[in-house]
Design a protein around this motif. Structure first.
Motif, PDB file in Angstrom:
ATOM      1  N   ASP A   1       1.718   4.346   1.236  1.00 29.92           N
ATOM      2  CA  ASP A   1       1.346   5.157   2.396  1.00 29.92           C
ATOM      3  C   ASP A   1       2.565   5.658   3.180  1.00 29.92           C
ATOM      4  O   ASP A   1       2.404   6.302   4.221  1.00 29.92           O
ATOM      5  CB  ASP A   1       0.427   4.347   3.331  1.00 29.92           C
ATOM      6  CG  ASP A   1       1.045   3.012   3.726  1.00 29.92           C
ATOM      7  OD1 ASP A   1       2.212   2.758   3.368  1.00 29.92           O
ATOM      8  OD2 ASP A   1       0.353   2.214   4.387  1.00 29.92           O
TER       9      ASP A   1
ATOM     10  N   ASP B   1       4.476   3.869   4.854  1.00 26.07           N
ATOM     11  CA  ASP B   1       4.734   2.896   5.932  1.00 26.07           C
ATOM     12  C   ASP B   1       5.272   1.641   5.234  1.00 26.07           C
ATOM     13  O   ASP B   1       4.573   1.034   4.418  1.00 26.07           O
ATOM     14  CB  ASP B   1       3.430   2.597   6.685  1.00 26.07           C
ATOM     15  CG  ASP B   1       3.617   1.549   7.779  1.00 26.07           C
ATOM     16  OD1 ASP B   1       4.660   0.844   7.779  1.00 26.07           O
ATOM     17  OD2 ASP B   1       2.720   1.415   8.619  1.00 26.07           O
ATOM     18  N   PHE B   2       6.494   1.280   5.550  1.00 25.52           N
ATOM     19  CA  PHE B   2       7.169   0.237   4.763  1.00 25.52           C
ATOM     20  C   PHE B   2       7.106  -1.147   5.407  1.00 25.52           C
ATOM     21  O   PHE B   2       7.773  -2.075   4.949  1.00 25.52           O
ATOM     22  CB  PHE B   2       8.613   0.658   4.497  1.00 25.52           C
ATOM     23  CG  PHE B   2       8.711   2.065   3.968  1.00 25.52           C
ATOM     24  CD1 PHE B   2       8.073   2.409   2.781  1.00 25.52           C
ATOM     25  CD2 PHE B   2       9.382   3.054   4.664  1.00 25.52           C
ATOM     26  CE1 PHE B   2       8.118   3.715   2.296  1.00 25.52           C
ATOM     27  CE2 PHE B   2       9.446   4.356   4.190  1.00 25.52           C
ATOM     28  CZ  PHE B   2       8.807   4.700   3.006  1.00 25.52           C
TER      29      PHE B   2
ATOM     30  N   ASP C   1       4.809  -3.172   5.141  1.00 26.63           N
ATOM     31  CA  ASP C   1       4.219  -4.125   4.188  1.00 26.63           C
ATOM     32  C   ASP C   1       5.297  -4.839   3.361  1.00 26.63           C
ATOM     33  O   ASP C   1       5.125  -5.999   2.971  1.00 26.63           O
ATOM     34  CB  ASP C   1       3.174  -3.453   3.286  1.00 26.63           C
ATOM     35  CG  ASP C   1       3.594  -2.078   2.785  1.00 26.63           C
ATOM     36  OD1 ASP C   1       4.769  -1.681   3.002  1.00 26.63           O
ATOM     37  OD2 ASP C   1       2.749  -1.395   2.179  1.00 26.63           O
TER      38      ASP C   1
ATOM     39  N   LYS D   1       0.855  -1.183   0.000  1.00 27.49           N
ATOM     40  CA  LYS D   1       0.000   0.000   0.000  1.00 27.49           C
ATOM     41  C   LYS D   1       0.898   1.242   0.000  1.00 27.49           C
ATOM     42  O   LYS D   1       1.868   1.303   0.758  1.00 27.49           O
ATOM     43  CB  LYS D   1      -0.894  -0.006   1.241  1.00 27.49           C
ATOM     44  CG  LYS D   1      -1.950   1.070   1.230  1.00 27.49           C
ATOM     45  CD  LYS D   1      -2.976   0.838   2.335  1.00 27.49           C
ATOM     46  CE  LYS D   1      -4.086   1.891   2.215  1.00 27.49           C
ATOM     47  NZ  LYS D   1      -5.121   1.686   3.219  1.00 27.49           N
TER      48      LYS D   1
ATOM     49  N   GLU E   1       8.242   4.746  -1.415  1.00 25.20           N
ATOM     50  CA  GLU E   1       7.680   3.609  -2.160  1.00 25.20           C
ATOM     51  C   GLU E   1       6.821   4.122  -3.299  1.00 25.20           C
ATOM     52  O   GLU E   1       6.158   5.157  -3.173  1.00 25.20           O
ATOM     53  CB  GLU E   1       6.886   2.679  -1.244  1.00 25.20           C
ATOM     54  CG  GLU E   1       5.709   3.306  -0.541  1.00 25.20           C
ATOM     55  CD  GLU E   1       5.080   2.359   0.493  1.00 25.20           C
ATOM     56  OE1 GLU E   1       5.359   1.149   0.462  1.00 25.20           O
ATOM     57  OE2 GLU E   1       4.307   2.871   1.331  1.00 25.20           O
TER      58      GLU E   1
HETATM   59 CA    CA Z   1       3.493   0.804   2.336  1.00 26.58          CA
END
Ligand code: CA
Ligand code: CA
Length: 250
Positions: free
Chosen positions: A43, A45-46, A48, A41, A194
């Motif tokens: 966002d 925030d890595f 994932d 995703k 990302e």
């Molecule tokens: Ca992410």
């Protein structure tokens, strides 16, 4: 310019279609009628990325002691998207007004087509996307313009065919889509970023099961680093390496 307004309208319509899904990561898969949800995703925030099967993620670590502003490049192609993650040296990326990051693709996996030997030893880039990761000091959504290599096979160079002007033999890159066409998005935090590219939205591009990826990052409109790279040597002063091979996880 009319042509570009047409493309912008067409892709805005396509984007609306995608946005009508449950969220930005959900997309209808025509093959089996089921909704595809990427594990990644966009966002900033890595966490994932840590959930992926590491054997399906292609990785290029920096290998050049001087051009080392990019630390690592990861690429993961799921059924629908090409997902890219990279880390940069925040001390070297000081121009945050509009530092461009380019994504280069050897989309056909064929090293005899495409070009751009300026940054990649195999000089087989078929298409390129450009926009910045920061805008006016803030994180910028990576919603890029799209360009095709129009120069000689395995050639080099950075001449652009501007929108609305027919190309000539001196040109290497042809403008296909303007910035903001919705073909990709991106977000960052810390010293990482990302990107998620919707493969089927790249006009006229068919992806091989295994294809090539490379990126660069600019400061004041000049590349300061790219990945993959190699150590500089007498016969490879610029530290060029072949593009990173990515195999689609089907
Ligand atoms: Ca992410
Ligand atoms: Ca190629």
């Amino acid at each position: 310019m009319k042509k570009f307004f047409f493309y912008a309208a067409m892709f805005a319509a396509l984007s609306l279609g995608f946005n009508s899904c449950k969220d930005n990561n959900a997309i209808d898969d025509d093959e089996d009628g089921e909704e595809f949800v990427s594990k990644i995703k966009v966002d900033g925030d890595f966490a994932d990325w840590a959930t992926l099967d590491a054997s399906k993620v292609a990785v290029a670590q920096n290998a050049n002691a001087d051009k080392n502003a990019l630390k690592v490049l990861k690429a993961y192609a799921d059924k629908v998207y090409l997902n890219i993650y990279f880390e940069f040296d925040g001390d070297q990326v000081v121009d945050r007004e509009w530092p461009a990051v380019h994504v280069y693709l050897n989309s056909d996996g064929d090293k005899t087509t495409g070009g751009y030997g300026d940054e990649f030893a195999d000089a087989c880039v078929d298409c390129m996307m450009e926009t910045a990761i920061f805008s006016g000091g803030e994180w910028n959504d990576w919603n890029p313009s799209f360009w095709k290599w129009w120069g000689e096979a395995n050639g080099t160079g950075w001449e652009w065919v501007e929108p609305g002007r027919p190309g000539d033999e001196a040109d290497m890159w042809g403008a296909i889509l303007p910035e903001g066409s919705g073909i990709a998005h991106g977000m960052g935090s810390g010293n990482a970023y990302e990107i998620q590219i919707i493969r089927e939205m790249l006009p006229g591009i068919a992806f091989a099961d295994t294809f090539g990826v490379g990126i660069d990052i600019q400061q004041n409109w000049s590349s300061i680093a790219w990945l993959p790279n190699a150590a500089s040597s007498d016969d490879n002063a610029n530290g060029l390496a072949a593009m990173l091979d990515v195999t689609i996880d089907k």
